[in-house]
Design a protein around this motif. Structure first.
Motif, mmCIF file in Angstrom:
data_model
loop_
_atom_site.group_PDB
_atom_site.id
_atom_site.type_symbol
_atom_site.label_atom_id
_atom_site.label_comp_id
_atom_site.label_asym_id
_atom_site.label_seq_id
_atom_site.Cartn_x
_atom_site.Cartn_y
_atom_site.Cartn_z
ATOM 1 N N ARG A 1 0.833 -1.204 0.000
ATOM 2 C CA ARG A 1 0.000 0.000 0.000
ATOM 3 C C ARG A 1 0.871 1.258 0.000
ATOM 4 O O ARG A 1 0.531 2.258 -0.614
ATOM 5 N N PHE A 2 1.990 1.219 0.715
ATOM 6 C CA PHE A 2 2.862 2.384 0.784
ATOM 7 C C PHE A 2 4.212 2.135 0.120
ATOM 8 O O PHE A 2 5.171 2.845 0.384
ATOM 9 N N GLY A 3 4.287 1.106 -0.718
ATOM 10 C CA GLY A 3 5.556 0.846 -1.382
ATOM 11 C C GLY A 3 6.663 0.490 -0.418
ATOM 12 O O GLY A 3 7.823 0.816 -0.648
ATOM 13 N N ILE A 4 6.292 -0.178 0.661
ATOM 14 C CA ILE A 4 7.300 -0.563 1.650
ATOM 15 C C ILE A 4 7.693 -2.000 1.406
ATOM 16 O O ILE A 4 6.832 -2.858 1.225
ATOM 17 N N SER A 5 8.996 -2.244 1.355
ATOM 18 C CA SER A 5 9.420 -3.621 1.156
ATOM 19 C C SER A 5 10.473 -3.976 2.180
ATOM 20 O O SER A 5 11.104 -3.116 2.786
ATOM 21 N N LEU A 6 10.626 -5.271 2.354
ATOM 22 C CA LEU A 6 11.649 -5.779 3.256
ATOM 23 C C LEU A 6 12.928 -5.829 2.440
ATOM 24 O O LEU A 6 13.262 -6.849 1.862
ATOM 25 N N HIS A 7 13.621 -4.701 2.361
ATOM 26 C CA HIS A 7 14.762 -4.623 1.462
ATOM 27 C C HIS A 7 16.043 -4.515 2.291
ATOM 28 O O HIS A 7 16.278 -3.515 2.959
ATOM 29 N N GLY B 1 18.698 -5.804 16.251
ATOM 30 C CA GLY B 1 18.224 -4.503 15.801
ATOM 31 C C GLY B 1 19.328 -3.700 15.128
ATOM 32 O O GLY B 1 19.123 -3.091 14.074
ATOM 33 N N VAL B 2 20.521 -3.739 15.714
ATOM 34 C CA VAL B 2 21.624 -2.951 15.157
ATOM 35 C C VAL B 2 22.004 -3.494 13.773
ATOM 36 O O VAL B 2 22.215 -2.718 12.830
ATOM 37 N N ILE B 3 22.060 -4.812 13.648
ATOM 38 C CA ILE B 3 22.398 -5.379 12.337
ATOM 39 C C ILE B 3 21.342 -4.972 11.313
ATOM 40 O O ILE B 3 21.662 -4.633 10.170
ATOM 41 N N GLY B 4 20.079 -4.975 11.757
ATOM 42 C CA GLY B 4 19.014 -4.526 10.866
ATOM 43 C C GLY B 4 19.244 -3.101 10.397
ATOM 44 O O GLY B 4 19.072 -2.773 9.217
ATOM 45 N N VAL B 5 19.662 -2.238 11.316
ATOM 46 C CA VAL B 5 19.926 -0.841 10.953
ATOM 47 C C VAL B 5 21.014 -0.768 9.884
ATOM 48 O O VAL B 5 20.912 -0.011 8.914
ATOM 49 N N PHE B 6 22.059 -1.600 10.044
ATOM 50 C CA PHE B 6 23.171 -1.543 9.097
ATOM 51 C C PHE B 6 22.807 -2.120 7.730
ATOM 52 O O PHE B 6 23.514 -1.874 6.755
ATOM 53 N N LEU B 7 21.734 -2.906 7.669
ATOM 54 C CA LEU B 7 21.428 -3.577 6.400
ATOM 55 C C LEU B 7 20.194 -3.022 5.699
ATOM 56 O O LEU B 7 20.020 -3.243 4.503
ATOM 57 N N ALA B 8 19.315 -2.326 6.432
ATOM 58 C CA ALA B 8 18.035 -1.942 5.842
ATOM 59 C C ALA B 8 18.228 -0.916 4.731
ATOM 60 O O ALA B 8 18.944 0.070 4.901
ATOM 61 N N MET B 9 17.602 -1.162 3.587
ATOM 62 C CA MET B 9 17.685 -0.222 2.471
ATOM 63 C C MET B 9 16.307 0.336 2.143
ATOM 64 O O MET B 9 16.097 0.907 1.086
ATOM 65 N N ASP B 10 15.369 0.095 3.052
ATOM 66 C CA ASP B 10 14.062 0.693 2.906
ATOM 67 C C ASP B 10 13.921 1.596 4.117
ATOM 68 O O ASP B 10 14.167 1.163 5.247
ATOM 69 N N LEU B 11 13.578 2.851 3.897
ATOM 70 C CA LEU B 11 13.655 3.786 5.003
ATOM 71 C C LEU B 11 12.669 3.464 6.123
ATOM 72 O O LEU B 11 12.943 3.715 7.288
ATOM 73 N N LEU C 1 11.767 0.409 6.956
ATOM 74 C CA LEU C 1 12.402 -0.713 7.652
ATOM 75 C C LEU C 1 13.545 -0.214 8.521
ATOM 76 O O LEU C 1 13.731 -0.646 9.659
ATOM 77 N N PHE C 2 14.314 0.708 7.961
ATOM 78 C CA PHE C 2 15.429 1.282 8.706
ATOM 79 C C PHE C 2 14.926 1.922 9.994
ATOM 80 O O PHE C 2 15.449 1.682 11.078
ATOM 81 N N PHE C 3 13.864 2.719 9.864
ATOM 82 C CA PHE C 3 13.324 3.388 11.040
ATOM 83 C C PHE C 3 12.827 2.369 12.053
ATOM 84 O O PHE C 3 12.994 2.528 13.260
ATOM 85 N N LEU C 4 12.221 1.317 11.536
ATOM 86 C CA LEU C 4 11.698 0.278 12.417
ATOM 87 C C LEU C 4 12.816 -0.330 13.257
ATOM 88 O O LEU C 4 12.736 -0.411 14.477
ATOM 89 N N PHE C 5 13.911 -0.719 12.589
ATOM 90 C CA PHE C 5 15.038 -1.281 13.343
ATOM 91 C C PHE C 5 15.606 -0.241 14.299
ATOM 92 O O PHE C 5 15.982 -0.539 15.428
ATOM 93 N N TRP C 6 15.694 0.972 13.818
ATOM 94 C CA TRP C 6 16.258 2.075 14.594
ATOM 95 C C TRP C 6 15.540 2.228 15.929
ATOM 96 O O TRP C 6 16.149 2.427 16.971
#
Lengths: 494, 504
Positions: free
Chosen positions: B80-86, B132-142, B144-149
């Motif tokens: 719906r919002f163009g969000i992907s697990l990237h 969570g930290v590894i997620g932050v370093f790998l997320a390329m969807d903003l 997703l990045f915020f979520l891990f953050w």
């Protein structure tokens, strides 16, 4: 033949409210002839379940206008589902709670069903008459529900406070309706909207504006928006915990849903001054609600102030609709946020209900809702602590919970409408909010010395309560992680 | 799948070690340690073959089209919002993920001798923070990045709130509110970016590579850049936003301090390099002088405050503020040398500070105080610990031959090309670092030994952890080339991207 088919369609469309009305009659008879709390409880729970099932058939014929005052469309059905679900959860948790607080519990379920019926009428209303009908049915049953543990001092105080203020609010609301009718000669939402979309004479316009302002004042009271919020903490604190949960979810949710429909269909966004007033009310609710929650030591009062702030966030969606007139996005955001808010509040009050059930005995006991009653909860009752933590994090809008997706929606629509001041209020409000939500979480993590007196008065959780709590945890997390299914459902409500 | 597995292993491992609490308090520790080391080996083995064949993700100019990516994984999440697990990994993320896992293992070792209560839940929170930290370093969807953050805050908050020291209520609350509130500003900025993409193309997108090529008018870009900048420098932390750090570090349990200082601060630096500057190159350029002033103030101010502390942990905490000032300078100097320096500083500071916090924790556990005025002469009683403390104090003050020196030297050289004056002031940081580091050694380990002290020295497990960090720092100091080689293509593509955007 055609008329008969029409009649059948109408019955199917209104199946849930009809079942609920019949069931209340049945229960009245049951209570008259055979007082038995468990039977009443079973009737209540099975009726609500049947109503939820009935929504499925109703959705097949939606949208369907039933008479000129009610409609059964996807919007009303979605909110009916929320209302019935919340009522069912309330009913399920109430049995154990009431057994320790009140002598005769049968009427509680009757009142609960009547209240839910009022809420159903409210979300299906397309006419000021049905709007008022639903509102009063919901409200009057609620007065009695609040005062149900009749031997306590706080519940009575809360009920009287709510009765007087809510009555006054209804009077103002009704006067507003009268003014609108005097100016436009129409009481149906769409009729008002049609009139407003044409050019009106200045004096009639003024009359409508004053009338609308009064309507919003009345609704503002019921939704406890700042500056009409004074009653909220006292009523929340005084009412028995399950009723507080019901008031905070079903009552506010239904009224907000009805307000949204009124606002859109009656085209009330045509008054810029009204939009400005709504923005101010929203911003004030967000900031003041959160500020006043800071120093509360009673969890019920804390949740009362937090609910003021959350309804403030919700009002943003109405303001955005007013400035953009894109119904789809605003309704989608409001629906998602209301779902999140209702689930989360239900979970929080479920914890308070179970805690009060476990620790207190006797008719005159008040609920255990002080922050001290959850101290060390993580170590003594991990399940309750877990659900309360998730609920509080969801209210604070931390990711992986449904509350975060809700906040995401609100921010998205606010940015769409470029309402920067409201966004600033939301950010500030949320920042303040974290403090008091975390204070409770912190209290739960504290290690306390086991005192010998506390455990003796405790009993275990019933299986029903455990199941309900697990279900709420699951829903809060599942819809927080994978919101897409819900998003698809609410995508075209309006 | 590699990247998803990395995170899943930690998440599930956390649950397992929580569950294993029933078998005594050493079982969860052992399980957690095995899980982190296994995760690290998995990463190293799996990524060994990757570095030879980088590829490009997305289309367009600059960073998006450069072939710097080693791994990429994308799955629709909220269409719906163009969000992907990237998730995607390049050299920079690889280094930081490896650092996270190494320091995670060290944090678990550092918790071996303390806090026996609820050890399972403790280790679970450590593993979840790492996830969570590894997620932050790998997320390329903003999104997703915020979520891990945000999500990594919750277990970290619990670590401080449950197992912290005397002032934990205040410290944990302050930590959470600072990061959450600044995070909300970033969320607003992210949503505005997504909305701009929506109005430009008709679809929502939170994809990093879509948003990189967005045309944003300069005043909007400036505001959005500030949203990202504040969120990241609160985490870094940089001068006016640093006040949460001394409290959180001081009150956290040792493992919490190690993770906070070693890894969590680096997410801020990573965010600046990956998001703030590439997404808003022109606004960042315009803002660079202010950011550099903040960096310089941070270096000097952090050092002065570190010098005046009597609390061992607080001193190390303020020294972090000073060291991370170099990272901020390096990022906003935005040239090859300075960026290389910033990355090396992230790694080297991770090790040196983690080791110092571990020593501080060991001291507190043995002496029940962090007050250096009550210490003195400890070398006599704990020669091993004293020697390690001396080594890491020297690393921290920038002794040539160790990683921190390489980092700070490169930052200063890179910065000189941009602004000689800032370089001159920042170089003072090397002197002040020497002062507070040596004072720390002097107060705690030298001087007249108290005669009747019975304390245990480091055991073999502690020695192993310390040994790993020493090898890492010497390695970085003498032969940093492998790190340069990994990061070089990333920096080149980022520089090319911002130059391309600047010339438009």
């Amino acid at each position: 033949m055609i008329e008969l088919a029409m009649f059948e369609t109408n019955v199917v469309a209104m199946l849930a409210p009809l079942i609920l009305s019949i069931a209340t009659l049945v229960m009245m008879l049951q209570i008259a002839f055979w007082r038995h709390a468990i039977t009443s409880w079973l009737i209540c729970c099975s009726t609500l379940t049947a109503c939820i099932a009935a929504l499925y058939w109703s959705s097949a014929v939606a949208p369907q206008q039933v008479s000129s005052i009610l409609v059964s469309d996807h919007y009303s059905l979605f909110f009916s589902l929320l209302i019935l679900f919340a009522s069912l959860i309330t009913a399920l948790l109430t049995k154990d709670y009431l057994e320790q607080r009140s002598g005769e519990n049968e009427e509680f379920y009757l009142l609960l069903m009547l209240s839910a019926l009022g809420a159903l009428v409210l979300v299906s209303a397309t006419h000021l008459a049905s709007f008022l009908l639903g509102l009063e049915l919901l409200g009057v049953a609620l007065y009695a529900l609040i005062a149900y543990p009749e031997r306590g001092r706080l519940p009575l105080e809360a009920a009287i406070k709510y009765l007087v203020l809510s009555g006054a609010a209804s009077a103002i609301l009704l006067f507003g309706f009268a003014l609108i009718y005097a100016a436009l000669g129409s009481l149906s939402f769409v009729g008002i909207g049609l009139q407003l979309s044409q050019d009106l004479a200045a004096d009639r316009q003024l009359l409508v504006l004053i009338g609308t302002a009064m309507v919003f004042t009345g609704i503002g009271f019921k939704l406890s928006l700042v500056p009409f919020h004074m009653w909220t903490p006292d009523v929340y604190q005084g009412a028995p915990a399950p009723v507080t949960g019901f008031l905070s979810t079903v009552s506010k949710g239904a009224i907000f849903a009805a307000l949204m429909r009124l606002f859109i269909d009656a085209q009330l966004y045509r008054f810029p001054s009204l939009l400005l007033a709504l923005s101010i009310v929203a911003a004030a609710s967000m900031v003041i609600g959160n500020l006043l929650a800071l120093k509360q030591n009673s969890l019920k009062r804390l949740l009362a102030y937090s609910s003021i702030a959350h309804i403030g966030y919700l009002v943003i969606t109405i303001v955005v609709y007013g400035s953009l007139q894109k119904a789809q996005l605003s309704v989608e955001a409001a629906s998602f946020y209301l779902t999140a808010y209702m689930l989360t509040s239900l979970a929080a009050f479920a914890v308070l209900t179970v805690l009060s059930t476990q620790t207190n005995r006797g008719y005159e006991q008040t609920d255990s809702d002080s922050i001290d009653s959850v101290r060390g909860l993580f170590w003594s009752k991990p399940l309750l602590a877990l659900v309360l933590t998730i609920a509080l994090l969801s209210l604070a809008g931390i990711p992986l919970t449904i509350g975060f997706v809700g906040k995401f929606y609100i921010l998205t629509v606010a940015i769409e409408g470029a309402l920067w001041l409201l966004i600033a209020a939301l950010v500030i409000g949320s920042g303040i909010g974290i403090y008091y939500y975390l204070r409770v979480v912190f209290a739960m993590t504290e290690q306390i010395k086991q005192t010998s007196s506390a455990p003796s008065a405790q009993q275990g959780m019933s299986l029903v309560a455990k199941l309900v709590i697990c279900l709420l945890i699951f829903m809060m997390l599942a819809l927080g992680v994978l919101p897409q299914p819900l998003i698809e459902q609410i995508g075209n409500l309006y | 799948m590699l990247m998803i597995n990395l995170i899943l292993v930690l998440l599930i491992g956390g649950a397992i070690s929580w569950w294993s609490e029933r078998f005594g308090s050493n079982t969860p520790r052992l399980i957690a340690l095995v899980i982190v080391i296994a995760d690290l080996l998995y990463l190293l083995l799996a990524s060994a073959g990757l570095t030879s064949e980088p590829f490009a993700i997305g289309a367009g100019s600059g960073a998006a089209s450069a072939s710097t990516w080693l791994l990429s994984y994308q799955l629709d999440w909220i269409p719906r919002f163009g969000i992907s697990l990237h998730l995607a990994m390049d050299g920079l993320s690889l280094i930081l993920v490896a650092l996270t896992l190494v320091l995670g293992a060290i944090a678990i070792i550092s918790s071996w001798n303390e806090s026996n209560q609820r050890q399972g839940f403790f280790q679970a929170n450590i593993l979840w923070t790492l996830a969570g930290v590894i997620g932050v370093f790998l997320a390329m969807d903003l999104f997703l990045f915020f979520l891990f953050w945000e999500v990594m805050l919750v277990p970290m908050y619990l670590l401080i709130a449950i197992w912290g020291h005397e002032g934990k209520a205040y410290a944990s609350m302050k930590f959470f509110i600072f990061t959450q509130l600044s995070g909300l500003l970033m969320l607003v900025a992210i949503l505005v970016l997504a909305k701009l993409h929506h109005s430009a193309t008709g679809v929502f997108s939170f994809n990093y590579f879509d948003l990189l090529n967005l045309n944003i008018d300069s005043s909007t870009a400036y505001w959005l850049m500030l949203g990202f900048f504040i969120a990241f420098v609160v985490k870094l932390p940089s001068f006016p936003f640093h006040t949460w750090l001394p409290d959180a570090h001081t009150q956290a349990p040792t493992a919490g301090s190690v993770i906070l200082a070693g890894i969590l601060l680096k997410t801020g630096a990573y965010g600046l390099i990956r998001f703030t500057v590439p997404l808003f190159p022109n606004a960042a350029l315009e803002f660079a002088p202010i950011a550099m002033i903040l960096g310089v103030i941070g270096i000097i101010y952090g050092a002065v405050l570190a010098f005046s502390q009597s609390d061992f942990k607080r001193l190390v905490a303020y020294s972090s503020v000073s060291h991370m000032g170099f990272v901020l300078l390096g990022v906003f100097a935005w040239n090859v040398l300075a960026l290389q320096g910033a990355v090396i500083q992230m790694v080297a500071h991770g090790f040196s500070t983690a080791a110092l916090f571990m020593i501080a924790g060991a001291l507190q556990q043995r002496l029940h105080t962090r007050d250096m005025n009550k210490m003195g002469g400890l070398w006599h009683h704990m020669p091993r610990m004293g020697a390690f403390a001396l080594f890491f104090a020297l690393a921290s003050l920038g002794l040539p031959g160790l990683g921190n020196f390489v980092a700070e030297f490169l930052v200063l050289v890179g910065l000189f090309a941009v602004s000689p004056w800032f370089t001159a002031v920042a170089a003072l940081g090397l002197i002040t670092a020497a002062i507070y580091s040596l004072i720390m050694m002097q107060k705690a380990f030298y001087g007249k030994p108290p005669s009747e002290l019975e304390v245990a020295d480091f055991n073999n497990l502690d020695m192993t952890a310390m040994g790993v960090m020493i090898i890492a720092l010497i390695g970085l100091g003498l032969y940093p080339q492998p790190v340069f080689d990994l990061v070089q293509p990333v920096i080149d593509s980022l520089l090319a991207h911002t130059l391309g955007a600047g010339s438009q």
